[in-house]
Scaffold this active site. Structure first.
Site, mmCIF file in Angstrom:
data_model
loop_
_atom_site.group_PDB
_atom_site.id
_atom_site.type_symbol
_atom_site.label_atom_id
_atom_site.label_comp_id
_atom_site.label_asym_id
_atom_site.label_seq_id
_atom_site.Cartn_x
_atom_site.Cartn_y
_atom_site.Cartn_z
ATOM 1 N N THR A 165 -11.817 -36.527 -43.608
ATOM 2 C CA THR A 165 -12.088 -37.846 -44.188
ATOM 3 C C THR A 165 -11.818 -37.916 -45.694
ATOM 4 O OG1 THR A 165 -14.404 -37.158 -44.397
ATOM 5 C CG2 THR A 165 -13.808 -38.434 -42.437
ATOM 6 N N GLU A 166 -11.317 -36.835 -46.271
ATOM 7 C CA GLU A 166 -11.158 -36.788 -47.728
ATOM 8 C C GLU A 166 -10.326 -37.950 -48.268
ATOM 9 O OE1 GLU A 166 -11.883 -32.468 -46.515
ATOM 10 O OE2 GLU A 166 -10.845 -34.218 -45.702
ATOM 11 N N VAL A 167 -9.171 -38.221 -47.628
ATOM 12 C CA VAL A 167 -8.296 -39.270 -48.169
ATOM 13 C C VAL A 167 -8.975 -40.631 -48.173
ATOM 14 C CG1 VAL A 167 -6.108 -38.140 -47.667
ATOM 15 C CG2 VAL A 167 -7.201 -39.524 -45.886
ATOM 16 N N ARG A 168 -9.972 -40.820 -47.327
ATOM 17 C CA ARG A 168 -10.648 -42.110 -47.249
ATOM 18 C C ARG A 168 -11.692 -42.310 -48.349
ATOM 19 N NH1 ARG A 168 -10.890 -44.107 -40.974
ATOM 20 N NH2 ARG A 168 -8.782 -43.394 -40.401
ATOM 21 N N VAL A 169 -12.011 -41.221 -49.065
ATOM 22 C CA VAL A 169 -12.914 -41.352 -50.212
ATOM 23 C C VAL A 169 -12.200 -40.993 -51.519
ATOM 24 C CG1 VAL A 169 -15.053 -41.059 -48.923
ATOM 25 C CG2 VAL A 169 -13.902 -39.047 -49.875
#
Length: 245
Positions: free
Chosen positions: A122-126
């Site tokens: 989920t890194e790219v989404r934060v």
């Protein structure tokens, strides 16, 4: 603060349980430090044949704790410790795994999960990137599959995680699937296990030696960025970040 690691031992197998359910076993500075200390104990104890890394609650790990994140160097150290530990480490997953938690799975020698478990980078989404956890992930997983999951942050299931190389096996009954693995480890000579693990992890450790400093710096830079501040604020406020179109 209570140390968020549970411990139990059965016939030479030490089970370490991430036990900070209020934070969904997020990788806080305190959890990383407690797990590192427990692993160090296991590595020095000649009566420990293998380590099972598991969790309480319905989440193995939600990734980095946004309120109390560990220093990138501490997370690198923990991942390397799992890889270098002179005992096999097997992840036992019956819940969900997100972001940095997937780095723990990749650093383990084997990982078995229930078919109900879900996974997501989920890194790219934060507003950040899966930088530090790439150290064990990139050498052990399928690059094409990993590209999709890294770049989209999509949720995927256990069968896909097996296909990518993130998991060793998926099963309806995790403990039933683990039984022959643990039996095999109990029947194996301790020094032979340590040397065999060394053979298997050599290329992973080469990646740490080559890339750890660069990826640690990248992680620190991204977490300090304005985009990350917006992404993390949006996550905590349960809204879409400003860049969503």
């Amino acid at each position: 603060m209570t140390v968020p690691i549970g411990r139990a031992r059965t016939r030479g197998v030490e089970t370490l349980s991430l036990d900070d359910t209020d934070r969904r076993n997020a990788l806080s500075a305190s959890l990383v430090a407690a797990l590192a200390a427990a692993l160090a104990d296991c590595g020095e104890d000649p009566d420990v044949r293998a380590v099972v890394l598991t969790h309480t609650g319905n989440t193995f790990s939600a990734g980095a704790d946004l309120r109390e994140p560990p220093p990138p160097q501490a997370l690198v150290g923990l991942l390397r410790q799992l890889v270098e530990l002179p005992r096999p480490v097997i992840a036992r997953v019956t819940g969900h795994v997100r972001a940095g938690g997937l780095g723990l799975l990749a650093a383990c020698d084997m990982a078995v999960a229930s078919r109900a478990a879900t996974f997501a980078f989920t890194e790219v989404r934060v507003g950040v990137a899966p930088a530090v956890i790439s150290l064990p992930l990139l050498p052990r997983t399928d690059p094409r599959a990993l590209a999709r999951h890294y770049l989209t942050g999509e949720r995927f299931g256990s069968d896909e995680a097996v296909r990518t190389g993130l998991l060793t096996a998926a099963a309806d009954d995790v403990d039933e699937a683990l039984a022959p693995i643990l039996d095999g480890l109990r029947r194996s000579a301790p020094e032979a296990l340590a040397e065999t693990k060394r053979l298997l992890t050599a290329r992973v450790l080469e990646t740490f030696d080559r890339d750890a400093a660069e990826l640690t710096a990248l992680s620190a830079r991204l977490f300090a960025s304005g985009q990350a501040r917006e992404g993390m604020t949006a996550f905590l406020e349960r809204r879409d970040p400003a860049w969503v179109v």
